[in-house]
Scaffold this motif. Structure first.
Motif, PDB file in Angstrom:
ATOM      1  N   VAL A 131       0.833  -1.208   0.000  1.00 17.36           N
ATOM      2  CA  VAL A 131       0.000   0.000   0.000  1.00 17.36           C
ATOM      3  C   VAL A 131       0.865   1.254   0.000  1.00 17.36           C
ATOM      4  O   VAL A 131       0.643   2.194  -0.780  1.00 17.36           O
ATOM      5  N   VAL A 132       1.895   1.299   0.857  1.00 16.65           N
ATOM      6  CA  VAL A 132       2.741   2.490   0.974  1.00 16.65           C
ATOM      7  C   VAL A 132       3.525   2.745  -0.314  1.00 16.65           C
ATOM      8  O   VAL A 132       3.595   3.879  -0.807  1.00 16.65           O
ATOM      9  N   VAL A 133       4.115   1.693  -0.885  1.00 19.45           N
ATOM     10  CA  VAL A 133       4.896   1.861  -2.127  1.00 19.45           C
ATOM     11  C   VAL A 133       3.984   2.292  -3.277  1.00 19.45           C
ATOM     12  O   VAL A 133       4.329   3.174  -4.088  1.00 19.45           O
ATOM     13  N   SER A 134       2.807   1.671  -3.365  1.00 19.45           N
ATOM     14  CA  SER A 134       1.859   2.041  -4.433  1.00 19.45           C
ATOM     15  C   SER A 134       1.446   3.503  -4.306  1.00 19.45           C
ATOM     16  O   SER A 134       1.367   4.232  -5.300  1.00 19.45           O
ATOM     17  N   ASN A 135       1.191   3.945  -3.080  1.00 16.67           N
ATOM     18  CA  ASN A 135       0.808   5.340  -2.873  1.00 16.67           C
ATOM     19  C   ASN A 135       1.952   6.288  -3.196  1.00 16.67           C
ATOM     20  O   ASN A 135       1.738   7.403  -3.687  1.00 16.67           O
ATOM     21  N   SER A 136       3.183   5.861  -2.918  1.00 13.33           N
ATOM     22  CA  SER A 136       4.343   6.691  -3.261  1.00 13.33           C
ATOM     23  C   SER A 136       4.445   6.871  -4.781  1.00 13.33           C
ATOM     24  O   SER A 136       4.706   7.973  -5.282  1.00 13.33           O
ATOM     25  N   MET A 137       4.230   5.766  -5.510  1.00  9.93           N
ATOM     26  CA  MET A 137       4.237   5.848  -6.979  1.00  9.93           C
ATOM     27  C   MET A 137       3.080   6.719  -7.478  1.00  9.93           C
ATOM     28  O   MET A 137       3.220   7.468  -8.441  1.00  9.93           O
ATOM     29  N   MET A 138       1.949   6.637  -6.769  1.00  7.90           N
ATOM     30  CA  MET A 138       0.805   7.441  -7.149  1.00  7.90           C
ATOM     31  C   MET A 138       1.092   8.927  -6.974  1.00  7.90           C
ATOM     32  O   MET A 138       0.681   9.762  -7.780  1.00  7.90           O
ATOM     33  N   ARG A 139       1.822   9.266  -5.897  1.00  6.38           N
ATOM     34  CA  ARG A 139       2.190  10.670  -5.687  1.00  6.38           C
ATOM     35  C   ARG A 139       3.064  11.179  -6.828  1.00  6.38           C
ATOM     36  O   ARG A 139       2.906  12.321  -7.279  1.00  6.38           O
ATOM     37  N   ASP A 140       4.025  10.356  -7.266  1.00  3.87           N
ATOM     38  CA  ASP A 140       4.857  10.747  -8.410  1.00  3.87           C
ATOM     39  C   ASP A 140       4.001  10.972  -9.646  1.00  3.87           C
ATOM     40  O   ASP A 140       4.228  11.911 -10.430  1.00  3.87           O
ATOM     41  N   THR A 141       2.990  10.117  -9.829  1.00  2.00           N
ATOM     42  CA  THR A 141       2.097  10.274 -10.970  1.00  2.00           C
ATOM     43  C   THR A 141       1.310  11.573 -10.860  1.00  2.00           C
ATOM     44  O   THR A 141       1.135  12.301 -11.846  1.00  2.00           O
ATOM     45  N   PHE A 142       0.848  11.890  -9.654  1.00  2.00           N
ATOM     46  CA  PHE A 142       0.116  13.140  -9.450  1.00  2.00           C
ATOM     47  C   PHE A 142       1.012  14.349  -9.719  1.00  2.00           C
ATOM     48  O   PHE A 142       0.558  15.362 -10.254  1.00  2.00           O
ATOM     49  N   ASP A 143       2.309  14.235  -9.354  1.00  2.00           N
ATOM     50  CA  ASP A 143       3.254  15.324  -9.659  1.00  2.00           C
ATOM     51  C   ASP A 143       3.364  15.524 -11.169  1.00  2.00           C
ATOM     52  O   ASP A 143       3.398  16.663 -11.662  1.00  2.00           O
ATOM     53  N   ASP A 144       3.433  14.408 -11.896  1.00  2.00           N
ATOM     54  CA  ASP A 144       3.520  14.492 -13.357  1.00  2.00           C
ATOM     55  C   ASP A 144       2.253  15.126 -13.942  1.00  2.00           C
ATOM     56  O   ASP A 144       2.324  15.964 -14.857  1.00  2.00           O
ATOM     57  N   ILE A 145       1.089  14.699 -13.438  1.00  2.00           N
ATOM     58  CA  ILE A 145      -0.170  15.255 -13.946  1.00  2.00           C
ATOM     59  C   ILE A 145      -0.252  16.756 -13.651  1.00  2.00           C
ATOM     60  O   ILE A 145      -0.672  17.552 -14.497  1.00  2.00           O
ATOM     61  N   GLU A 146       0.182  17.141 -12.442  1.00  2.00           N
ATOM     62  CA  GLU A 146       0.148  18.570 -12.090  1.00  2.00           C
ATOM     63  C   GLU A 146       1.053  19.376 -13.020  1.00  2.00           C
ATOM     64  O   GLU A 146       0.701  20.478 -13.440  1.00  2.00           O
ATOM     65  N   TRP A 147       2.217  18.821 -13.350  1.00  2.00           N
ATOM     66  CA  TRP A 147       3.129  19.498 -14.284  1.00  2.00           C
ATOM     67  C   TRP A 147       2.490  19.621 -15.664  1.00  2.00           C
ATOM     68  O   TRP A 147       2.573  20.667 -16.316  1.00  2.00           O
TER      69      TRP A 147
END
Length: 420
Positions: A315-331
Protein backbone atom coordinates in the motif's frame (compact mmCIF):
# COMPACT_ATOMS: atom_id res chain seq x y z
CA UNK A 1 -10.19 26.51 -73.27
CA UNK A 2 -11.70 27.17 -76.71
CA UNK A 3 -12.99 30.55 -75.49
CA UNK A 4 -9.52 31.52 -74.25
CA UNK A 5 -7.92 30.53 -77.54
CA UNK A 6 -10.53 32.55 -79.42
CA UNK A 7 -9.80 35.64 -77.32
CA UNK A 8 -6.07 35.22 -77.90
CA UNK A 9 -6.57 34.97 -81.67
CA UNK A 10 -8.73 38.13 -81.64
CA UNK A 11 -6.09 39.99 -79.64
CA UNK A 12 -3.37 38.94 -82.09
CA UNK A 13 -5.59 39.84 -85.01
CA UNK A 14 -5.97 43.50 -84.03
CA UNK A 15 -2.77 43.98 -82.09
CA UNK A 16 -0.59 45.38 -84.90
CA UNK A 17 -3.36 47.61 -86.24
CA UNK A 18 -3.98 49.16 -82.79
CA UNK A 19 -0.25 49.63 -82.28
CA UNK A 20 -0.05 51.40 -85.63
CA UNK A 21 -2.99 53.70 -84.78
CA UNK A 22 -1.39 54.52 -81.45
CA UNK A 23 1.84 55.55 -83.15
CA UNK A 24 -0.12 57.93 -85.47
CA UNK A 25 -2.67 59.02 -82.85
CA UNK A 26 -1.89 62.74 -83.28
CA UNK A 27 -2.75 62.45 -86.98
CA UNK A 28 -6.05 60.61 -86.60
CA UNK A 29 -9.46 62.26 -86.94
CA UNK A 30 -13.04 61.02 -87.29
CA UNK A 31 -14.86 61.82 -90.51
CA UNK A 32 -18.62 61.60 -90.21
CA UNK A 33 -19.71 58.79 -87.92
CA UNK A 34 -17.94 55.79 -89.42
CA UNK A 35 -14.74 56.91 -91.16
CA UNK A 36 -11.26 57.21 -89.74
CA UNK A 37 -8.76 59.50 -91.41
CA UNK A 38 -4.98 59.36 -90.96
CA UNK A 39 -3.47 62.60 -92.13
CA UNK A 40 -0.50 61.00 -93.87
CA UNK A 41 -0.84 59.52 -97.35
CA UNK A 42 2.56 57.86 -96.97
CA UNK A 43 1.10 55.21 -94.70
CA UNK A 44 -1.28 53.84 -97.35
CA UNK A 45 0.57 50.60 -98.11
CA UNK A 46 1.35 49.74 -94.47
CA UNK A 47 -2.20 50.57 -93.35
CA UNK A 48 -3.69 48.56 -96.21
CA UNK A 49 -1.70 45.48 -95.15
CA UNK A 50 -2.60 45.87 -91.46
CA UNK A 51 -6.27 46.36 -92.25
CA UNK A 52 -6.28 43.24 -94.44
CA UNK A 53 -4.68 41.19 -91.64
CA UNK A 54 -7.31 42.50 -89.22
CA UNK A 55 -10.19 41.38 -91.46
CA UNK A 56 -10.98 44.57 -93.37
CA UNK A 57 -12.67 43.41 -96.58
CA UNK A 58 -12.23 46.69 -98.52
CA UNK A 59 -9.23 48.87 -99.33
CA UNK A 60 -8.39 52.13 -97.54
CA UNK A 61 -9.15 55.17 -99.66
CA UNK A 62 -6.68 57.97 -100.40
CA UNK A 63 -8.11 61.42 -99.73
CA UNK A 64 -6.81 64.94 -99.85
CA UNK A 65 -6.70 64.90 -96.06
CA UNK A 66 -4.84 61.60 -95.90
CA UNK A 67 -5.95 57.93 -95.91
CA UNK A 68 -9.49 56.89 -94.90
CA UNK A 69 -11.01 53.56 -93.85
CA UNK A 70 -14.51 52.70 -92.63
CA UNK A 71 -15.70 51.32 -89.29
CA UNK A 72 -19.00 50.08 -90.74
CA UNK A 73 -19.89 46.51 -89.91
CA UNK A 74 -20.16 45.50 -93.57
CA UNK A 75 -16.52 46.39 -94.16
CA UNK A 76 -15.12 43.89 -91.61
CA UNK A 77 -15.24 40.19 -90.92
CA UNK A 78 -16.00 41.28 -87.36
CA UNK A 79 -16.17 44.76 -85.90
CA UNK A 80 -12.73 45.95 -84.72
CA UNK A 81 -12.15 47.23 -81.15
CA UNK A 82 -11.93 50.78 -82.49
CA UNK A 83 -14.45 53.14 -80.90
CA UNK A 84 -15.52 56.63 -81.91
CA UNK A 85 -15.75 57.85 -78.31
CA UNK A 86 -15.78 56.66 -74.69
CA UNK A 87 -19.56 56.25 -74.64
CA UNK A 88 -19.45 53.78 -77.54
CA UNK A 89 -16.56 52.00 -75.83
CA UNK A 90 -18.59 51.80 -72.62
CA UNK A 91 -21.72 50.47 -74.37
CA UNK A 92 -19.65 47.73 -75.95
CA UNK A 93 -17.62 46.76 -72.88
CA UNK A 94 -20.28 47.04 -70.16
CA UNK A 95 -22.31 44.18 -71.62
CA UNK A 96 -19.32 41.91 -72.16
CA UNK A 97 -17.01 39.90 -69.96
CA UNK A 98 -13.69 41.65 -70.52
CA UNK A 99 -11.98 44.69 -71.95
CA UNK A 100 -10.27 44.00 -75.30
CA UNK A 101 -6.54 43.57 -74.84
CA UNK A 102 -5.97 45.83 -77.85
CA UNK A 103 -8.37 48.70 -78.54
CA UNK A 104 -8.46 52.36 -79.55
CA UNK A 105 -10.78 55.30 -78.76
CA UNK A 106 -10.64 57.94 -81.48
CA UNK A 107 -12.19 60.95 -79.68
CA UNK A 108 -9.64 60.83 -76.87
CA UNK A 109 -6.85 59.12 -78.84
CA UNK A 110 -6.48 56.50 -76.10
CA UNK A 111 -4.95 53.16 -77.05
CA UNK A 112 -4.67 49.95 -75.15
CA UNK A 113 -1.94 47.61 -76.38
CA UNK A 114 -1.31 44.14 -74.91
CA UNK A 115 -3.66 44.71 -71.97
CA UNK A 116 -2.03 47.91 -70.74
CA UNK A 117 -4.11 49.36 -67.89
CA UNK A 118 -4.62 53.11 -67.84
CA UNK A 119 -7.36 55.71 -67.82
CA UNK A 120 -10.76 54.63 -69.02
CA UNK A 121 -9.54 51.08 -69.60
CA UNK A 122 -8.64 50.79 -65.92
CA UNK A 123 -12.11 51.92 -64.92
CA UNK A 124 -13.67 49.38 -67.25
CA UNK A 125 -11.46 46.62 -65.85
CA UNK A 126 -12.48 47.61 -62.33
CA UNK A 127 -16.16 47.56 -63.24
CA UNK A 128 -15.99 44.11 -64.84
CA UNK A 129 -13.86 42.57 -62.10
CA UNK A 130 -16.04 43.84 -59.25
CA UNK A 131 -19.23 42.96 -61.11
CA UNK A 132 -18.05 39.38 -61.57
CA UNK A 133 -17.05 39.24 -57.92
CA UNK A 134 -20.53 40.40 -56.92
CA UNK A 135 -22.07 37.71 -59.11
CA UNK A 136 -19.80 35.08 -57.55
CA UNK A 137 -20.70 35.92 -53.95
CA UNK A 138 -24.40 36.66 -54.55
CA UNK A 139 -26.95 34.33 -52.97
CA UNK A 140 -29.01 34.83 -56.11
CA UNK A 141 -28.23 36.56 -59.41
CA UNK A 142 -31.04 37.69 -61.70
CA UNK A 143 -29.36 37.75 -65.09
CA UNK A 144 -32.40 39.22 -66.88
CA UNK A 145 -32.43 42.27 -64.59
CA UNK A 146 -28.68 42.18 -63.89
CA UNK A 147 -29.27 42.24 -60.13
CA UNK A 148 -27.40 40.50 -57.32
CA UNK A 149 -29.29 39.53 -54.18
CA UNK A 150 -27.34 39.20 -50.92
CA UNK A 151 -28.67 37.75 -47.67
CA UNK A 152 -26.66 38.65 -44.57
CA UNK A 153 -27.62 37.44 -41.10
CA UNK A 154 -26.27 38.54 -37.72
CA UNK A 155 -27.18 38.19 -34.06
CA UNK A 156 -29.42 41.24 -34.02
CA UNK A 157 -30.78 41.43 -37.56
CA UNK A 158 -31.00 39.89 -41.00
CA UNK A 159 -30.41 41.99 -44.10
CA UNK A 160 -31.44 41.52 -47.70
CA UNK A 161 -29.62 43.71 -50.19
CA UNK A 162 -30.41 43.95 -53.89
CA UNK A 163 -27.75 45.58 -56.05
CA UNK A 164 -28.13 46.47 -59.72
CA UNK A 165 -24.83 45.62 -61.39
CA UNK A 166 -24.85 48.24 -64.10
CA UNK A 167 -23.79 51.84 -64.56
CA UNK A 168 -24.95 54.56 -66.91
CA UNK A 169 -22.28 56.25 -68.97
CA UNK A 170 -22.53 59.35 -66.77
CA UNK A 171 -21.95 57.20 -63.67
CA UNK A 172 -19.06 55.48 -65.39
CA UNK A 173 -17.55 58.86 -66.29
CA UNK A 174 -17.81 59.98 -62.64
CA UNK A 175 -16.05 56.84 -61.41
CA UNK A 176 -12.63 57.62 -60.02
CA UNK A 177 -10.02 54.94 -59.45
CA UNK A 178 -6.27 54.74 -59.28
CA UNK A 179 -4.31 53.98 -62.40
CA UNK A 180 -2.99 50.66 -61.13
CA UNK A 181 -6.06 49.43 -59.21
CA UNK A 182 -3.83 48.24 -56.33
CA UNK A 183 -4.73 44.81 -55.09
CA UNK A 184 -8.15 44.51 -56.78
CA UNK A 185 -7.27 41.44 -58.81
CA UNK A 186 -5.42 39.85 -55.88
CA UNK A 187 -8.39 40.62 -53.65
CA UNK A 188 -10.82 38.92 -56.04
CA UNK A 189 -8.49 35.92 -56.38
CA UNK A 190 -8.33 35.59 -52.58
CA UNK A 191 -12.13 35.62 -52.24
CA UNK A 192 -12.49 32.94 -54.93
CA UNK A 193 -9.64 30.76 -53.69
CA UNK A 194 -11.02 27.23 -53.82
CA UNK A 195 -10.36 25.86 -50.34
CA UNK A 196 -12.37 24.86 -47.26
CA UNK A 197 -12.80 28.51 -46.18
CA UNK A 198 -14.21 29.74 -49.50
CA UNK A 199 -17.76 29.92 -48.17
CA UNK A 200 -16.68 31.78 -45.03
CA UNK A 201 -14.72 34.38 -47.03
CA UNK A 202 -17.72 35.06 -49.26
CA UNK A 203 -19.99 35.40 -46.24
CA UNK A 204 -17.55 37.87 -44.66
CA UNK A 205 -17.40 39.89 -47.90
CA UNK A 206 -21.20 40.05 -48.02
CA UNK A 207 -21.18 41.47 -44.48
CA UNK A 208 -18.50 44.00 -45.46
CA UNK A 209 -20.58 45.11 -48.47
CA UNK A 210 -23.67 45.62 -46.29
CA UNK A 211 -21.59 47.66 -43.83
CA UNK A 212 -20.24 49.78 -46.67
CA UNK A 213 -23.71 50.38 -48.09
CA UNK A 214 -24.96 51.43 -44.65
CA UNK A 215 -22.80 54.51 -45.00
CA UNK A 216 -24.59 57.55 -46.48
CA UNK A 217 -23.79 57.85 -50.18
CA UNK A 218 -26.23 60.47 -51.41
CA UNK A 219 -27.53 60.01 -54.94
CA UNK A 220 -24.83 57.50 -55.90
CA UNK A 221 -26.18 54.09 -56.79
CA UNK A 222 -25.14 51.21 -54.55
CA UNK A 223 -22.88 49.69 -57.20
CA UNK A 224 -21.23 53.02 -58.01
CA UNK A 225 -20.60 53.51 -54.28
CA UNK A 226 -18.97 50.09 -54.06
CA UNK A 227 -16.80 50.73 -57.11
CA UNK A 228 -15.76 54.13 -55.79
CA UNK A 229 -14.78 52.64 -52.43
CA UNK A 230 -13.08 49.38 -53.32
CA UNK A 231 -10.13 50.18 -51.06
CA UNK A 232 -12.49 50.86 -48.16
CA UNK A 233 -14.34 47.62 -48.93
CA UNK A 234 -11.06 45.70 -48.74
CA UNK A 235 -10.34 47.24 -45.33
CA UNK A 236 -13.82 46.41 -44.05
CA UNK A 237 -13.47 42.86 -45.36
CA UNK A 238 -10.14 42.44 -43.58
CA UNK A 239 -11.63 43.77 -40.33
CA UNK A 240 -14.66 41.49 -40.62
CA UNK A 241 -12.54 38.48 -41.51
CA UNK A 242 -10.18 39.13 -38.61
CA UNK A 243 -13.19 39.35 -36.28
CA UNK A 244 -14.63 36.13 -37.71
CA UNK A 245 -11.29 34.35 -37.43
CA UNK A 246 -10.81 35.57 -33.87
CA UNK A 247 -14.27 34.37 -32.84
CA UNK A 248 -13.65 31.07 -34.58
CA UNK A 249 -10.30 30.76 -32.81
CA UNK A 250 -11.85 31.60 -29.43
CA UNK A 251 -14.48 28.90 -29.84
CA UNK A 252 -11.80 26.45 -30.86
CA UNK A 253 -9.63 27.35 -27.86
CA UNK A 254 -12.55 27.06 -25.45
CA UNK A 255 -13.34 23.63 -26.85
CA UNK A 256 -9.70 22.61 -26.47
CA UNK A 257 -9.67 23.72 -22.82
CA UNK A 258 -12.86 21.77 -22.11
CA UNK A 259 -11.41 18.71 -23.82
CA UNK A 260 -8.16 18.91 -21.84
CA UNK A 261 -10.12 19.35 -18.60
CA UNK A 262 -12.10 16.20 -19.34
CA UNK A 263 -8.90 14.28 -20.16
CA UNK A 264 -7.15 15.30 -16.93
CA UNK A 265 -10.27 14.64 -14.86
CA UNK A 266 -10.55 11.16 -16.38
CA UNK A 267 -6.89 10.45 -15.55
CA UNK A 268 -7.35 11.58 -11.96
CA UNK A 269 -10.50 9.51 -11.57
CA UNK A 270 -8.63 6.46 -12.86
CA UNK A 271 -5.71 6.91 -10.44
CA UNK A 272 -7.95 7.74 -7.48
CA UNK A 273 -10.00 4.62 -8.20
CA UNK A 274 -6.76 2.61 -8.22
CA UNK A 275 -5.77 4.14 -4.88
CA UNK A 276 -9.13 3.23 -3.40
CA UNK A 277 -8.66 -0.35 -4.54
CA UNK A 278 -5.37 -0.43 -2.63
CA UNK A 279 -7.14 0.87 0.48
CA UNK A 280 -9.55 -2.07 0.33
CA UNK A 281 -6.63 -4.28 1.38
CA UNK A 282 -6.66 -2.66 4.85
CA UNK A 283 -9.98 -4.18 6.01
CA UNK A 284 -8.55 -7.52 4.92
CA UNK A 285 -5.72 -6.92 7.35
CA UNK A 286 -8.24 -6.46 10.12
CA UNK A 287 -9.54 -9.94 9.36
CA UNK A 288 -5.95 -11.17 9.65
CA UNK A 289 -5.67 -9.54 13.07
CA UNK A 290 -8.80 -11.36 14.16
CA UNK A 291 -7.29 -14.62 13.04
CA UNK A 292 -4.44 -14.06 15.49
CA UNK A 293 -6.86 -15.01 18.21
CA UNK A 294 -7.10 -18.49 16.75
CA UNK A 295 -3.38 -18.81 16.11
CA UNK A 296 -2.27 -21.51 18.39
CA UNK A 297 1.46 -21.22 17.86
CA UNK A 298 4.12 -18.57 17.74
CA UNK A 299 4.89 -19.53 14.15
CA UNK A 300 1.31 -18.78 13.06
CA UNK A 301 1.41 -15.40 14.76
CA UNK A 302 4.73 -14.53 13.07
CA UNK A 303 3.38 -15.53 9.64
CA UNK A 304 0.30 -13.37 10.08
CA UNK A 305 2.43 -10.39 11.15
CA UNK A 306 4.67 -10.86 8.11
CA UNK A 307 1.58 -10.94 5.86
CA UNK A 308 0.31 -7.69 7.35
CA UNK A 309 3.79 -6.16 6.89
CA UNK A 310 3.80 -7.15 3.19
CA UNK A 311 0.35 -5.62 2.68
CA UNK A 312 1.55 -2.46 4.44
CA UNK A 313 4.54 -2.14 2.14
CA UNK A 314 2.44 -2.75 -0.97
CA UNK A 315 0.00 0.00 0.00
CA UNK A 316 2.74 2.49 0.97
CA UNK A 317 4.90 1.86 -2.13
CA UNK A 318 1.86 2.04 -4.43
CA UNK A 319 0.81 5.34 -2.87
CA UNK A 320 4.34 6.69 -3.26
CA UNK A 321 4.24 5.85 -6.98
CA UNK A 322 0.80 7.44 -7.15
CA UNK A 323 2.19 10.67 -5.69
CA UNK A 324 4.86 10.75 -8.41
CA UNK A 325 2.10 10.27 -10.97
CA UNK A 326 0.12 13.14 -9.45
CA UNK A 327 3.25 15.32 -9.66
CA UNK A 328 3.52 14.49 -13.36
CA UNK A 329 -0.17 15.26 -13.95
CA UNK A 330 0.15 18.57 -12.09
CA UNK A 331 3.13 19.50 -14.28
CA UNK A 332 1.15 18.57 -17.40
CA UNK A 333 -1.79 20.67 -16.23
CA UNK A 334 0.38 23.73 -15.64
CA UNK A 335 2.16 23.31 -18.98
CA UNK A 336 -1.01 22.64 -20.97
CA UNK A 337 -3.00 25.56 -19.61
CA UNK A 338 -0.12 28.03 -19.45
CA UNK A 339 -0.26 28.65 -23.22
CA UNK A 340 -3.93 29.64 -22.93
CA UNK A 341 -3.26 31.94 -19.98
CA UNK A 342 -0.69 33.80 -22.10
CA UNK A 343 -3.39 34.93 -24.58
CA UNK A 344 -3.76 38.44 -23.22
CA UNK A 345 -6.23 39.76 -25.82
CA UNK A 346 -9.10 37.46 -24.85
CA UNK A 347 -10.21 37.39 -21.23
CA UNK A 348 -12.74 34.61 -21.84
CA UNK A 349 -10.03 32.13 -22.82
CA UNK A 350 -7.57 33.09 -20.10
CA UNK A 351 -10.29 33.08 -17.41
CA UNK A 352 -11.52 29.61 -18.37
CA UNK A 353 -7.95 28.30 -18.53
CA UNK A 354 -7.20 29.61 -15.03
CA UNK A 355 -10.44 28.18 -13.62
CA UNK A 356 -9.91 24.73 -15.13
CA UNK A 357 -6.26 24.63 -14.09
CA UNK A 358 -7.16 25.61 -10.51
CA UNK A 359 -9.99 23.06 -10.36
CA UNK A 360 -7.79 20.16 -11.50
CA UNK A 361 -4.93 21.24 -9.23
CA UNK A 362 -7.33 21.31 -6.28
CA UNK A 363 -8.42 17.75 -7.09
CA UNK A 364 -4.77 16.66 -7.15
CA UNK A 365 -4.16 18.26 -3.72
CA UNK A 366 -7.19 16.44 -2.28
CA UNK A 367 -6.05 13.17 -3.84
CA UNK A 368 -2.61 13.56 -2.22
CA UNK A 369 -4.26 14.20 1.13
CA UNK A 370 -6.30 11.03 0.83
CA UNK A 371 -3.18 9.05 -0.03
CA UNK A 372 -1.65 10.27 3.23
CA UNK A 373 -4.74 9.03 5.10
CA UNK A 374 -4.45 5.62 3.44
CA UNK A 375 -0.74 5.48 4.39
CA UNK A 376 -1.59 6.45 7.96
CA UNK A 377 -4.26 3.76 8.23
CA UNK A 378 -1.84 1.18 6.80
CA UNK A 379 0.81 2.12 9.42
CA UNK A 380 -1.73 2.05 12.26
CA UNK A 381 -2.94 -1.35 11.09
CA UNK A 382 0.62 -2.71 11.12
CA UNK A 383 1.26 -1.21 14.55
CA UNK A 384 -1.93 -2.70 15.99
CA UNK A 385 -1.05 -6.09 14.53
CA UNK A 386 2.43 -6.05 16.07
CA UNK A 387 1.17 -4.89 19.50
CA UNK A 388 -1.55 -7.50 19.55
CA UNK A 389 0.86 -10.25 18.48
CA UNK A 390 3.28 -9.28 21.27
CA UNK A 391 0.45 -9.26 23.82
CA UNK A 392 -0.73 -12.65 22.62
CA UNK A 393 2.74 -14.17 22.84
CA UNK A 394 3.55 -12.49 26.20
CA UNK A 395 0.34 -12.56 28.27
CA UNK A 396 -1.69 -15.25 26.63
CA UNK A 397 -5.08 -15.34 25.08
CA UNK A 398 -7.26 -13.69 27.79
CA UNK A 399 -5.18 -10.55 28.22
CA UNK A 400 -4.62 -10.30 24.48
CA UNK A 401 -8.31 -10.66 23.88
CA UNK A 402 -9.09 -7.74 26.17
CA UNK A 403 -6.34 -5.65 24.54
CA UNK A 404 -7.73 -6.66 21.17
CA UNK A 405 -11.19 -5.36 22.00
CA UNK A 406 -9.83 -2.02 23.18
CA UNK A 407 -7.37 -1.48 20.33
CA UNK A 408 -9.77 -2.62 17.63
CA UNK A 409 -12.50 -0.39 19.03
CA UNK A 410 -10.21 2.62 18.81
CA UNK A 411 -8.97 1.50 15.40
CA UNK A 412 -12.47 1.14 13.94
CA UNK A 413 -13.35 4.58 15.27
CA UNK A 414 -10.26 6.10 13.64
CA UNK A 415 -10.89 4.18 10.40
CA UNK A 416 -14.48 5.42 10.28
CA UNK A 417 -13.36 8.98 11.01
CA UNK A 418 -10.73 9.01 8.24
CA UNK A 419 -12.97 7.35 5.65
CA UNK A 420 -15.76 9.82 6.35
Amino acid sequence: MDEILTVMRVNDKFRHLIDFLDSYSTSITLVGEHFVCIADQGVFDELSSLLSDAGYVDEPRPDKEGVIFSLSFGQWDELPPIYTDEEQFWRSVSTGQSVPQNCFIISTLQARVDGEAKGVFTKAELFLKVRQLMIDIADHYNKAENKALLFVGSDDRASKVEITLSLSFNEFSCLDCSEEMPGVFEFAATINLNDVHKGERREVLRRAIVNLLDEPHGSSSDFLWILSNVDKLKIKYQEQYELYFRNFSVSKLLNEIDQKTLEFTAKLSEFISSSQNKAIAIPGVLVAIGSLVKAGSGLGVVLIVLGVLVVNRIVVVSNSMMRDTFDDIEWQVKTSFKKYESIKDNEEVTSLARQCSAKITDKIVKARSRLKQVDWLAHITLLVTILYALALLTWGGDAASKLKDIVLGVFYALFYFNCS
